[in-house]
Scaffold this motif. Structure first.
Motif, PDB file in Angstrom:
ATOM      1  N   UNK A 130       0.834  -1.200   0.000  1.00  0.00           N
ATOM      2  CA  UNK A 130       0.000   0.000   0.000  1.00  0.00           C
ATOM      3  C   UNK A 130       0.870   1.252   0.000  1.00  0.00           C
ATOM      4  N   UNK A 131       0.222   2.416   0.106  1.00  0.00           N
ATOM      5  CA  UNK A 131       0.931   3.698   0.034  1.00  0.00           C
ATOM      6  C   UNK A 131       1.824   3.962   1.244  1.00  0.00           C
ATOM      7  N   UNK A 132       1.693   3.154   2.313  1.00  0.00           N
ATOM      8  CA  UNK A 132       2.555   3.321   3.477  1.00  0.00           C
ATOM      9  C   UNK A 132       3.795   2.423   3.407  1.00  0.00           C
ATOM     10  N   UNK A 133       4.050   1.832   2.240  1.00  0.00           N
ATOM     11  CA  UNK A 133       5.277   1.086   1.953  1.00  0.00           C
ATOM     12  C   UNK A 133       5.330  -0.325   2.548  1.00  0.00           C
ATOM     13  N   UNK A 134       4.175  -0.904   2.842  1.00  0.00           N
ATOM     14  CA  UNK A 134       4.147  -2.316   3.238  1.00  0.00           C
ATOM     15  C   UNK A 134       4.273  -3.164   1.975  1.00  0.00           C
ATOM     16  N   UNK A 135       4.556  -4.454   2.161  1.00  0.00           N
ATOM     17  CA  UNK A 135       4.634  -5.403   1.051  1.00  0.00           C
ATOM     18  C   UNK A 135       3.568  -6.480   1.226  1.00  0.00           C
ATOM     19  N   UNK A 136       3.180  -7.090   0.122  1.00  0.00           N
ATOM     20  CA  UNK A 136       2.218  -8.189   0.199  1.00  0.00           C
ATOM     21  C   UNK A 136       2.754  -9.283   1.119  1.00  0.00           C
ATOM     22  N   UNK A 137       1.897  -9.783   1.984  1.00  0.00           N
ATOM     23  CA  UNK A 137       2.280 -10.867   2.878  1.00  0.00           C
ATOM     24  C   UNK A 137       2.917 -10.442   4.181  1.00  0.00           C
ATOM     25  N   UNK A 138       2.970  -9.130   4.450  1.00  0.00           N
ATOM     26  CA  UNK A 138       3.562  -8.667   5.700  1.00  0.00           C
ATOM     27  C   UNK A 138       2.661  -8.960   6.899  1.00  0.00           C
ATOM     28  N   UNK A 139       3.300  -9.282   7.998  1.00  0.00           N
ATOM     29  CA  UNK A 139       2.662  -9.327   9.320  1.00  0.00           C
ATOM     30  C   UNK A 139       3.342  -8.223  10.114  1.00  0.00           C
ATOM     31  N   UNK A 140       2.574  -7.253  10.559  1.00  0.00           N
ATOM     32  CA  UNK A 140       3.148  -6.118  11.283  1.00  0.00           C
ATOM     33  C   UNK A 140       3.041  -6.345  12.784  1.00  0.00           C
ATOM     34  N   UNK A 141       4.160  -6.317  13.441  1.00  0.00           N
ATOM     35  CA  UNK A 141       4.229  -6.470  14.889  1.00  0.00           C
ATOM     36  C   UNK A 141       3.788  -5.167  15.550  1.00  0.00           C
ATOM     37  N   UNK A 142       2.893  -5.269  16.543  1.00  0.00           N
ATOM     38  CA  UNK A 142       2.407  -4.082  17.235  1.00  0.00           C
ATOM     39  C   UNK A 142       2.312  -4.339  18.736  1.00  0.00           C
ATOM     40  N   UNK A 143       2.530  -3.278  19.488  1.00  0.00           N
ATOM     41  CA  UNK A 143       2.296  -3.204  20.926  1.00  0.00           C
ATOM     42  C   UNK A 143       3.045  -4.234  21.768  1.00  0.00           C
ATOM     43  N   UNK A 144       4.279  -4.509  21.359  1.00  0.00           N
ATOM     44  CA  UNK A 144       5.132  -5.341  22.206  1.00  0.00           C
ATOM     45  C   UNK A 144       5.441  -4.557  23.479  1.00  0.00           C
ATOM     46  N   UNK A 145       5.208  -5.195  24.624  1.00  0.00           N
ATOM     47  CA  UNK A 145       5.417  -4.491  25.891  1.00  0.00           C
ATOM     48  C   UNK A 145       5.537  -5.503  27.019  1.00  0.00           C
ATOM     49  N   UNK A 146       6.456  -5.215  27.942  1.00  0.00           N
ATOM     50  CA  UNK A 146       6.623  -6.009  29.158  1.00  0.00           C
ATOM     51  C   UNK A 146       6.611  -5.023  30.321  1.00  0.00           C
ATOM     52  N   UNK A 147       5.811  -5.321  31.347  1.00  0.00           N
ATOM     53  CA  UNK A 147       5.757  -4.423  32.494  1.00  0.00           C
ATOM     54  C   UNK A 147       7.122  -4.371  33.172  1.00  0.00           C
ATOM     55  N   UNK A 148       7.405  -3.239  33.771  1.00  0.00           N
ATOM     56  CA  UNK A 148       8.732  -2.976  34.325  1.00  0.00           C
ATOM     57  C   UNK A 148       9.164  -4.027  35.350  1.00  0.00           C
ATOM     58  N   UNK A 149       8.240  -4.484  36.173  1.00  0.00           N
ATOM     59  CA  UNK A 149       8.620  -5.397  37.257  1.00  0.00           C
ATOM     60  C   UNK A 149       9.042  -6.789  36.795  1.00  0.00           C
ATOM     61  N   UNK A 150       8.759  -7.163  35.556  1.00  0.00           N
ATOM     62  CA  UNK A 150       9.148  -8.494  35.081  1.00  0.00           C
ATOM     63  C   UNK A 150      10.092  -8.446  33.878  1.00  0.00           C
ATOM     64  N   UNK A 151      10.642  -7.285  33.592  1.00  0.00           N
ATOM     65  CA  UNK A 151      11.587  -7.175  32.475  1.00  0.00           C
ATOM     66  C   UNK A 151      12.859  -7.963  32.781  1.00  0.00           C
ATOM     67  N   UNK A 152      13.509  -8.424  31.721  1.00  0.00           N
ATOM     68  CA  UNK A 152      14.763  -9.151  31.866  1.00  0.00           C
ATOM     69  C   UNK A 152      14.589 -10.636  32.091  1.00  0.00           C
ATOM     70  N   UNK A 153      13.374 -11.147  31.941  1.00  0.00           N
ATOM     71  CA  UNK A 153      13.099 -12.575  32.158  1.00  0.00           C
ATOM     72  C   UNK A 153      12.806 -13.326  30.863  1.00  0.00           C
TER      73      UNK A 153
END
Length: 158
Positions: free
Chosen positions: A71-94
Motif C-alpha cells: 500500500x501507500x505506506x510502503x508495506x509489502x504483500x504478505x507482511x505481518x506487522x508487529x504491534x504493541x510489544x510491551x513487558x511491564x517494568x517489574x518483570x523485564x529481563x526474564x
C-alpha cells in the motif's frame, strides 16, 4: 508464564496498551503511538493479540501482529506487522518479550504471512537489541512514522 490469545479490546489488553502508551510519552515526549489500530486488526487469521500472565494471573506482557499488504505506506504483500510489544517494568529481563515474539512469529507463519515487520524508535534501545538479536534487519521505512527521523523499521522473513 501463561500466554493467552485475547481481543485487542479485552480489559487487560486496554490496560497494557495504556501502559505502553504512557511509556512512549515518557520516552518521546509526544502523544504516544498514533498508529490507527482496531480490535478487528488482530482477529485470526489476519492477526492475533497475545497477553502473558504471571503466576498470580496478572497481565505482564503483550504483543500482536496484523496483516498488511502492499500500500501507500510502503508495506509489502504478505507482511505481518508487529504491534504493541510491551513487558511491564517489574518483570523485564526474564525473556518474556522473546517468548511473545516467538509465539507471534509462529502464528503469523502458520497464517501464511511471508515477513514480520515492525517499527520502533531510537529511544527504545532494548527493543532494537531484542529484534536484532532475533534475526531482524533494518529495512526501508513503512507505516505511520515512515517520515520520522527517530523511526527505525525492521523485517524478518518468516
Amino acid at each position: 508464564m501463561n500466554i493467552r490469545r485475547v481481543g485487542f479490546d479485552h480489559p487487560d489488553a486496554i490496560k497494557l496498551n495504556d501502559a505502553v502508551q504512557a511509556e512512549y510519552v515518557l520516552r518521546y515526549g509526544d502523544n504516544g503511538d498514533e498508529t490507527f489500530l482496531t480490535p478487528q486488526d488482530f482477529l485470526p487469521p489476519r492477526g492475533v493479540y497475545l497477553i502473558a500472565y504471571d503466576e498470580f494471573d496478572r497481565p505482564v506482557a503483550t504483543g500482536g501482529w496484523r496483516s498488511q499488504e502492499r500500500n501507500e505506506e510502503n508495506y509489502s504483500d504478505g507482511d505481518a506487522e508487529l504491534k504493541r510489544m510491551y513487558v511491564t517494568e517489574e518483570v523485564r529481563g526474564r525473556g518474556l518479550a522473546r517468548r511473545i515474539l516467538a509465539a507471534l512469529e509462529e502464528d503469523a507463519r502458520a497464517a501464511g504471512r511471508l515477513r514480520m515487520v515492525l517499527e520502533t524508535g531510537t529511544k527504545q534501545p532494548e527493543a532494537i537489541a531484542l529484534y536484532t538479536s532475533s534475526g531482524y534487519t533494518l529495512c526501508p521505512k513503512f507505516g505511520f512514522y515512515r517520515f520520522h527521523e527517530e523511526s527505525r523499521c525492521f523485517a524478518k522473513d518468516l
